[in-house]
Design an enzyme around this catalytic site. Structure first.
Site, PDB file in Angstrom:
ATOM      1  N   SER A 168       0.834  -1.196   0.000  1.00  0.00           N
ATOM      2  CA  SER A 168       0.000   0.000   0.000  1.00  0.00           C
ATOM      3  C   SER A 168       0.876   1.257   0.000  1.00  0.00           C
ATOM      4  O   SER A 168       1.685   1.438  -0.901  1.00  0.00           O
ATOM      5  CB  SER A 168      -0.965  -0.049   1.182  1.00  0.00           C
ATOM      6  OG  SER A 168      -1.971   0.925   1.058  1.00  0.00           O
ATOM      7  N   GLU A 217      -9.889  -3.996  -5.849  1.00  0.00           N
ATOM      8  CA  GLU A 217      -9.472  -2.889  -4.984  1.00  0.00           C
ATOM      9  C   GLU A 217      -9.354  -1.589  -5.758  1.00  0.00           C
ATOM     10  O   GLU A 217      -9.013  -1.561  -6.944  1.00  0.00           O
ATOM     11  CB  GLU A 217      -8.177  -3.213  -4.256  1.00  0.00           C
ATOM     12  CG  GLU A 217      -6.992  -3.595  -5.110  1.00  0.00           C
ATOM     13  CD  GLU A 217      -5.723  -3.728  -4.266  1.00  0.00           C
ATOM     14  OE1 GLU A 217      -5.376  -2.749  -3.564  1.00  0.00           O
ATOM     15  OE2 GLU A 217      -5.087  -4.791  -4.307  1.00  0.00           O
ATOM     16  N   HIS A 240      -7.474  -5.398  -1.043  1.00  0.00           N
ATOM     17  CA  HIS A 240      -6.289  -4.608  -0.735  1.00  0.00           C
ATOM     18  C   HIS A 240      -5.402  -5.316   0.296  1.00  0.00           C
ATOM     19  O   HIS A 240      -5.834  -5.613   1.409  1.00  0.00           O
ATOM     20  CB  HIS A 240      -6.723  -3.238  -0.216  1.00  0.00           C
ATOM     21  CG  HIS A 240      -5.607  -2.259  -0.079  1.00  0.00           C
ATOM     22  ND1 HIS A 240      -4.831  -1.844  -1.133  1.00  0.00           N
ATOM     23  CD2 HIS A 240      -5.129  -1.595   1.012  1.00  0.00           C
ATOM     24  CE1 HIS A 240      -3.935  -0.969  -0.712  1.00  0.00           C
ATOM     25  NE2 HIS A 240      -4.091  -0.808   0.590  1.00  0.00           N
TER      26      HIS A 240
END
Length: 306
Positions: A156, A250, A280
């Protein structure tokens, strides 16, 4: 079709993700930090944690029994540049250490809004230089270790930091790692990916209303197209081999897909994996459902191959 274990776990993941949102779907920063304070699953047995210090930053080495001090991985945790830390990602990092045979260094880089951009990038570069100079038990600098290898990985926001760190180190004349890995990378603070629209109704982890608020807190007025904030707008020419994993369900799907396409155009050896139905950073749930374990095994094999 996703596994039954994934389908069952998804119910709990949805409940967990709601802690980071208000009733209107806006960002709840305190809730996000509460949700990521601890690990998502237990740390596997046989893992050793060694405390470290990188200047003013707390850090830790995560070692499996077979971790090689000559194979060093810098892992940059996710959390939207606002949350997450050593505890939240320790189980995932331990699984990667086991799968890859690497000694893994995880820094607690500074978080926004208390420390906005570019603090996290500065800390990532500092940690990378530390990794090159120190092993898990005070070993020699990597350049003095026969067969020494260094890698960077992150999920991320940490995936974005992985790419930004390489842009910055290349500019500074610091040797790039031998390979790098991103998991559901956050590469575009300008939020221009089509998946922001096409995946808005299916992403159970990141709410669409949260993202502009998180970006504003991180950038604090900086240009969202600055390559160190949004590596999508940088030039990846000369980057080492990349493994980029992302879920097809996502919002940040296109952050990875578009960066991979750009990197290939610039001659980078990119392995792009878009996992059907995955969410995610599903790799956080290694040991909970098989898709997470399989993805981590792919990461381990990629790093071993380099």
């Amino acid at each position: 079709m996703p596994s039954r274990e994934f389908t069952r776990a998804l119910r709990s993941i949805r409940v967990w993700a709601e802690q980071a949102r208000t009733e209107t779907g806006a960002l709840d920063l305190a809730g996000l930090r509460d949700a990521t304070d601890g690990g998502f699953i237990p740390v596997p047995e046989g893992i050793t944690i060694l405390d470290a210090r990188i200047g003013e930053l707390a850090a830790e080495w995560v070692l499996d029994r077979a971790s090689d001090p000559a194979r060093r991985l810098l892992y940059l945790h996710g959390g939207g540049y606002l949350a997450g830390g050593l505890a939240s990602h320790r189980p995932l990092v331990a699984a990667i250490a086991r799968a890859s045979g690497c000694s893994v260094l995880v820094p607690a880089y500074r978080l926004a809004p208390e420390h906005p951009f570019p603090a996290a990038v500065e800390d990532a570069v500092l940690a990378y230089q530390y990794l090159r100079a120190h092993g898990p038990r005070g070993d020699a600098a990597i350049d003095a270790v026969p067969g020494g290898r260094v890698f960077i990985a992150g999920d991320s926001a940490g995936g974005g930091l992985t790419l930004a760190c390489m842009l910055r180190t290349r500019e500074g004349g610091i040797p790039l790692p031998h390979a790098a890995v991103t998991l559901s990378a956050y590469t575009d603070c300008a939020l221009t990916g089509d998946s922001m629209r096409t995946r808005a109704e299916v992403d159970p982890v990141i709410g669409l209303k949260m993202i502009p608020e998180a970006v504003a807190l991180y950038l604090a007025g900086a240009d969202p197209r600055d390559p160190l904030a949004s590596p999508l707008y940088g030039d990846p020419a000369g980057f080492p081999p990349l493994l980029m994993q992302v879920g097809d369900a996502e919002l940040l799907r296109d952050d990875t897909v578009r960066f991979a396409e750009r990197a290939r155009e610039r001659g980078v050896d990119v392995t792009l994996e878009v996992w059907p139905d995955m969410i995610h950073v599903w790799q956080l749930f290694t040991g909970v459902f098989p898709e997470a374990q399989a993805a981590v095994e792919r990461v381990g094999a990629f790093l071993r191959a380099h």
